[in-house]
Enzyme design. Structure first.
Site: not given
Ligand SMILES: Cc1ncc(COP(=O)(O)O)c(C=O)c1O
Ligand SMILES: Cc1ncc(COP(=O)(O)O)c(C=O)c1O
Lengths: 394, 161, 394, 161
Positions: D33, D35, D58, D102
């Site tokens: 993914c 993350d 990110c 996120c």
């Protein structure tokens, strides 16, 4: 030689402010909106701003505007993508018999793969009867597509009424407003349309860029699959320069649209009144008042359109015609035929589409230049058996 | 779009008119196609002494008519019957592809006038052929997949003969 | 701040000569090529000239070049129009597993309507094996589409060999050469392709304009039906400004292409050699030599691409990445996965695409700027358990 | 793309690191993914005395982690469990839509660390949940016809929960 452009439906000049807005994107601002870094961001912001302006022009929300490569792509996408996404409803389409080629031929392509099509007739003014739409609806009707105003004859269709019927039956409704947006105020909320095609040049932006309005919640499949530009609905690196131009042109159109139609309407009215006074057997095409303010469409009997256009061109006057020779498919305008104008008469079609750069003097010039050209060609025409003679200007 | 020769014949067409006591009259085309050409001829000793035309049509149609009349004038009937599509285009130093059908029409109209004359010589009444809109040519005839331009298919079929 | 654009695959600057060629068409030359009169003609001539230059760039004939709104449209058209026109052959398509989204997603749309698809694997360098193409052919194969060179990993595919096989079996062959044309010499005759997609920006023309090469005789149906622009095969008023720009860019590319690749190749080689010397656990992606001359593709373990790009951007360095966060579809690059690179490693993707505006100094800067950024992010990364330490530059 | 607050937390993240003698550890995400967030907490009198994180991801993921750690520090466990997606986005003054997942991850990771602490208090071994790539969100979730973006469908299904 003085150039008189009365062919705005084909080509309107790009406004100097629009060109000025575009030029930085030809030079320093060459980023790709899809880039993660700041070079892409400045372009993304500019495109978003353009999207807001285009949305405002038709009273839509920015996220309902998808930029395309022009009216043709918007029309093809609305029809092909709209029918595919709504295929659960059925495969019946209602349209009119006076649509632009980009609707007409897209529909022919759809017919090949089994779509059933009802083409509604028009009356002698080119009007579609909303009642005919209602009658044509079947349980399988998945889409209605009727143009807002016809580019060749100027007639403005009763889109709001058709929109109401479409809404009542819960059928997606698309309108080709390429010739309309920029010429008269257009409001997607009032009109009850689900999709609307528009292009930039009719409101003095560049060629080859347009948009499709898709009401939030309306179903459509992409025509151009790929990356997730335009929310994944219209893939492909953006025509940045064109979109910036369209946005600026929309911004100016919002405040100028009323002035523009006030400017061209009296010029149009003069053409429609004075040409028949100076030339015998001239017909008016379309409705006398319910028409695009800059559109004057006439037929001159016994002569063919292209030959008139060539002589006019030599004198600096640029116009269009629905004659077969002009059409490039060498068929006389299906629009005029659908209105009941016979093919021979339609050959003598002259189409004046006026713009902000036209003046009263331009009209004077046209009214002076046209009659001798017509006479010369009539004298050569085997169809013109009587002694042609110019009427004196009254 | 048109070259200088074509524009010259379009703006200053030669031999426009009718011949009141014509020996033969021929016409082709119909308004749906956008072109009608009518030729009048005067024949003496098997020679086209005079040729006049009237044309309703595009710039190419007028230029072609003018050129055909010039090519034909002074020729024997047999020679005039050999004027073709190609020879007219050549004499005009080229025509846009989509206007090639016009050159067909010009030669056809002349030939019909000659046939009219010949029938009359034999004392027969000449049944004038009627043209259908299919004489219109099509600019997309030379594309890759004519099936994909169905709106011109009939025209293509005709013009590729 | 000095800007170092090493993201040419997303955005190459428009050459000043190209911008200069376009500007008259933003100003006085606003005609529509479809107009009968002389205003349209000057534009038609300019477009024809552009068509000749684009044709020359890939050794095609002008009438085999159809202008489009970019690589995505060309790809969608080739696939959708190519399969539809060749449906008599069958509905089986052969492609690779590393195509651009505009191929991948167009094919997914085709699968929905019953097209059978074979996606060929690639080896660890990203190469497709022509023998696999041969083996995948069935009597129903109606189209083969394999990209010329991959934009993310730089690998140049054996198109000529695949073209030979396609020809042997008489199957239409399309190649997406958007990332290739302009970077290396391309010759449609040598490659035996029937259709080729290209776009203008990779050779320093504007965004949002491209072309599809269609070999004379190859069958394709229009994707955009309508008027008879582009011979009736791609309707819609032309993006005049864009096409003029593409033509000028092609004209310059023809004479400059060798110089350009000679300029970027050593810079690319430095990046690929020197970055792994300054940062531990960096992987090279794609083939070391059979790659686009300006393409350097790397993976940095334990850190994610977007966060590196953000820090680089703050220092003026503009690059791309195949990481999931960047991709916008939030999937890690399917290209790297197809090559056998694991998803975690692929997240650390860095993609440098060089252009004529890059210098040796730019490379020095990148090699100086990148390592501390990587270290900082590794120190924050739960995946980086060891004591990270920069290697000394040897 | 990111606003100033987000960029501030990204470039100067608060509370980066690990706590060697943490009372609870929680992590979410997986590399597919893009993350992974790992939270370490130190609890005293039911209060989050210290919070540290490590994040692979990110810009938004890093900023979210930093913000979550700040929001959590000093709060009671019950209060910290109320930190949501929305409250993190709000504290960051907004995140791009496609980065909203996120913010989910950040709160989730913290909550798992708290749960880990609570399980340990009860003497239970905590079975850490494994994340699948479907935790990845999708930027086209809010388009008109998700069927038309099948490549994101599963992600959309998840993120619209
Ligand atoms: C290999 C490849 N194909 C297709 C495209 C799509 O082209 P466009 O963005 O012009 O639509 C790209 C864009 O970068 C590409 O690299
Ligand atoms: C009513 C209408 N629809 C569609 C189009 C096609 O638009 P474009 O030429 O931008 O593709 C036109 C072009 O004049 C038009 O007048």
């Amino acid at each position: 030689m003085k150039i008189i452009n009365m062919d705005h439906v084909a080509a309107s000049p790009i406004l100097p402010e629009v060109a000025d807005a575009m030029i930085p994107f030809l030079k320093e601002k060459y980023g790709n909106p899809s880039s993660m870094h700041s070079m892409g961001e400045e372009v993304t912001e500019a495109i978003d701003e353009a999207r807001e302006k285009v949305a405002e022009l038709i009273n839509a929300k920015p996220q309902e505007i998808y930029f395309t490569s022009g009216g043709t792509e918007s029309n093809n996408w609305a029809l092909k993508g709209g029918l595919f996404a709504n295929r659960a409803k059925g495969a019946h389409l209602i349209t009119s018999s006076i649509e632009h080629f980009s609707i007409m031929h897209a529909i022919k392509a759809l017919e090949k793969i089994g779509v059933e099509v009802t083409r509604l007739p028009v009356d002698k003014y080119g009007f579609i009867d909303p009642d005919d739409v209602r009658k044509a609806i079947t349980p399988a009707t998945a889409l209605i597509s009727v143009m807002s105003a016809n580019n060749e004859i100027g007639t403005i269709e009763p889109i709001g009424e058709i929109g109401k019927i479409a809404k009542e039956f819960n059928i997606p409704f698309h309108t080709d407003a390429v010739a309309t947006v920029g010429a008269i105020p257009v409001d997607v909320q009032n009109l009850n349309v689900d999709m609307m095609s528009l292009a930039s040049n009719p409101f003095y932006g560049p060629h080859g860029v347009g948009a499709l309005y898709v009401r939030k919640g309306a179903r459509i499949s992409p025509l151009l699959d790929g990356g997730i530009q335009e929310g994944g609905y219209r893939a492909g690196t953006e025509n940045v320069i064109g979109i910036i131009g369209m946005g600026k042109a929309a911004e100016i159109a919002i405040r100028e649209i009323q002035n523009r139609s006030n400017h061209v309407r009296p010029l149009r009215d003069r053409l429609m009144k004075e040409i028949p006074l100076t030339i015998e057997e001239v017909g008016l095409v379309g409705h006398p008042t319910e028409r695009l303010p800059g559109n004057a469409s006439l037929t001159v009997r016994y002569v063919e359109g292209e030959s008139m256009l060539l002589f006019l061109d030599m004198e600096g006057v640029k116009i269009a015609s629905g004659s077969a020779c002009i059409s490039r498919s060498l068929k006389v305008s299906h629009v005029m035929l659908a209105m009941g104008i016979d093919a021979g008469t339609a050959q003598g079609s002259l189409l004046f589409t006026l713009g902000i750069d036209n003046t009263n003097e331009d009209v004077d010039d046209v009214i002076r230049i046209l009659p001798p050209i017509v006479q010369r060609l009539r004298d050569m025409s085997p169809l013109y058996k009587k002694t042609g003679r110019l009427k004196a200007v009254s | 779009m048109y070259n200088e020769t074509v524009m010259d014949h379009f703006t200053n067409p030669r031999n426009v008119g009718e011949i009141p006591d014509a020996d033969g009259v021929g016409s082709v085309g119909n308004p749906a196609c956008g072109d009608i050409m009518e030729f009048h001829i005067k024949v003496k000793d098997n020679i086209l002494e005079d040729v006049k035309f009237k044309t309703f049509g595009c710039g190419a149609a007028i230029a072609v008519s003018s050129m055909v009349s010039e090519l034909a004038k002074g020729k024997t009937l047999a020679e005039a019957m050999l004027i073709t599509n190609e020879s007219v285009i050549e004499a005009l130093e080229g025509l846009p592809k989509k206007k090639h059908h016009c050159s067909n029409l010009g030669a056809d109209a002349l030939h019909r006038a000659i046939e009219d004359y010949q029938e009359k010589q034999k004392g027969e009444t000449f049944e004038k052929p009627v043209d259908s809109p299919e004489v219109c040519s099509c600019p997309v005839c030379d594309v890759n997949d004519p099936e994909e331009a169905p709106y011109c298919a009939s025209a293509c079929a005709r013009s590729s003969k």
